[in-house]
Design a protein around this motif. Structure first.
Motif, mmCIF file in Angstrom:
data_model
loop_
_atom_site.group_PDB
_atom_site.id
_atom_site.type_symbol
_atom_site.label_atom_id
_atom_site.label_comp_id
_atom_site.label_asym_id
_atom_site.label_seq_id
_atom_site.Cartn_x
_atom_site.Cartn_y
_atom_site.Cartn_z
ATOM 1 N N ALA A 1 0.894 -1.213 -0.025
ATOM 2 C CA ALA A 1 0.045 -0.085 0.024
ATOM 3 C C ALA A 1 0.791 1.170 -0.004
ATOM 4 O O ALA A 1 0.626 2.141 -0.789
ATOM 5 C CB ALA A 1 -0.748 0.247 1.112
ATOM 6 N N ARG A 2 2.020 1.229 0.700
ATOM 7 C CA ARG A 2 2.863 2.529 0.846
ATOM 8 C C ARG A 2 3.463 2.658 -0.529
ATOM 9 O O ARG A 2 3.269 3.594 -1.003
ATOM 10 C CB ARG A 2 3.893 2.223 1.826
ATOM 11 N N LYS A 3 3.750 1.565 -1.072
ATOM 12 C CA LYS A 3 4.509 1.702 -2.423
ATOM 13 C C LYS A 3 3.387 2.222 -3.551
ATOM 14 O O LYS A 3 3.745 2.892 -4.434
ATOM 15 C CB LYS A 3 4.992 0.451 -3.121
ATOM 16 N N THR A 4 2.078 1.655 -3.344
ATOM 17 C CA THR A 4 1.112 2.314 -4.426
ATOM 18 C C THR A 4 0.891 3.914 -4.168
ATOM 19 O O THR A 4 0.573 4.646 -5.079
ATOM 20 C CB THR A 4 -0.021 1.358 -4.060
ATOM 21 N N VAL A 5 0.939 4.116 -2.992
ATOM 22 C CA VAL A 5 0.735 5.806 -2.790
ATOM 23 C C VAL A 5 1.917 6.344 -3.323
ATOM 24 O O VAL A 5 1.427 7.507 -4.006
ATOM 25 C CB VAL A 5 0.692 6.045 -1.199
ATOM 26 N N ILE A 6 2.971 5.994 -3.397
ATOM 27 C CA ILE A 6 3.968 6.732 -3.872
ATOM 28 C C ILE A 6 4.065 6.628 -5.481
ATOM 29 O O ILE A 6 4.321 7.646 -5.977
ATOM 30 C CB ILE A 6 5.348 6.039 -3.229
#
Ligand SMILES: NC(=O)c1ccc[n+]([C@@H]2O[C@H](COP(=O)([O-])OP(=O)(O)OC[C@H]3O[C@@H](n4cnc5c(N)ncnc54)[C@H](OP(=O)(O)O)[C@@H]3O)[C@@H](O)[C@H]2O)c1
Length: 325
Positions: free
Chosen positions: A215-220
């Motif tokens: 999820a963190r990577k997707t936000v970035i």
């Protein structure tokens, strides 16, 4: 280019190794050599204003004796050093606040930032980017998503004339390795043990298997490619700790992966996908990184890397340092 490194773990040591082994190559290719003037781990910060001997740093770090090396300073003093860039390779924290504070302080002290750490970017993107802009400094974060696969620099430099229509990518290897093992017949806890023995799952593996890391990577990805200011609350994500239909997946003979998925303008998710065998992502091993981008003018682009690990991620950190240089 004078550098302060934060973090001397898997990525930090690989970065030090690349800088050490390629000093002459970088000097001959770019006419300048990056010099590491400080290295911090969780306990010590060592400093030499003329550049640290990187062989010594690696040797003392491997013996857990960094404090025996060169001049020791307090961590906070790195912001006062005469450096051009601060490189963050410390672990992701739950709230990302430490990283955010460090980056903003670095910009205010006239330094650029390179980071492999996702948490500050996924949680405080807007504040970090605004501070960089106000202080006329740069932050590069290629290594924070997708390990060694070029993603942000490629988009920012080579796809400027196209608009993104859709991004679908395998950018988290731990969750996909464990998922693949479970579908292959292993119990979840045994798959975790195997991943830990291989060094790809941490002792506390839940950030990965509950889907937070993806999820963190997707936000970035969404923020960087679509110019948004999203945080973790804006992304829907799947974990793999409570899979309900493993038996069906086993029997299907299909490929299942947790992928970052962004559809312009506002579908942002990290979800479990069944991948069609004709899909270009079907060729990806669970430990590979890769993505498919649909664009308006550049058609569909697939980028992938066969194997990903600390060396490949470290190569992207060094690339960001060289871009700034
Ligand atoms: N591993 C990968 O393949 C990969 C890929 C992409 C991105 N990343 C990201 O890159 C970062 C580093 O990953 P890693 O695998 O190298 O982690 P790691 O092996 O756990 O190393 C982390 C390093 O940071 C140091 N550290 C911890 N807290 C610190 C603090 N408050 N101040 C200064 N240093 C601190 C640790 O010190 P000690 O040595 O004293 O413990 C250690 O040297 C993480 O944010 C990770 O998410 C990793």
């Amino acid at each position: 280019m004078r550098i302060s490194l934060i973090g001397a773990g898997h990525i930090g040591k690989a970065v030090i190794g690349i800088l050490n082994d390629n000093n002459n190559y970088f000097l001959s290719k770019f006419g300048e050599e990056p010099k590491v003037i400080s290295v911090s781990d969780s306990k010590n910060t060592v400093f030499n204003k003329n550049g640290l001997n990187l062989n010594d740093v690696l040797m003392y770090k491997s013996k857990n004796e960094m404090n025996e090396l060169e001049t020791s300073i307090k961590f906070d003093e790195i912001f006062d050093l005469d450096s051009d860039v601060i490189v963050d390779m410390s672990p992701a924290t739950k709230d990302g606040i430490l990283g955010k504070k460090n980056y903003i302080r670095a910009f205010e002290m006239g330094k650029n930032v390179v980071t492999a750490n996702k948490a500050p970017l996924a949680l405080h993107w807007k504040e970090i980017m605004e501070s960089a802009r106000q202080n006329k400094k740069k932050i590069l974060y290629e290594a924070s998503v997708g390990g060694g696969v070029p993603l942000f620099n490629l988009n920012h430099h080579s796809l400027r004339s196209s608009k993104l229509i859709e991004f679908k990518g395998q950018v988290s290897s731990t969750i996909n390795y464990v998922l693949n093992q479970v579908i292959g017949g292993l119990e979840f806890k045994d798959a975790i043990k195997t991943a830990q023995n291989m060094g790809i799952a941490e002792t506390d593996y839940h950030d990965d298997t509950q889907g937070l890391d993806g999820a963190r990577k997707t936000v970035i990805i969404a923020n960087a490619l679509l110019d948004k200011n999203l945080t973790l609350n804006d992304v829907e994500y799947d974990g793999i700790e409570n899979l309900e239909n493993v038996e069906l997946m086993k029997q299907s003979g299909k490929i299942y992966r947790v992928l970052s998925h962004v559809v312009n303008p506002d579908r942002i998710e990290s979800k479990l996908f069944e991948i069609d065998l004709k899909d270009s992502l079907a060729c990806l091993d669970p430990l590979s990184m890769g993505y498919l981008e649909k664009t308006d003018n550049n058609d569909d682009i697939t980028i992938f890397e066969k194997h990903d690990g600390p060396l490949e991620t470290a190569a992207q950190v060094v690339n960001d340092i060289l871009l700034l240089m």
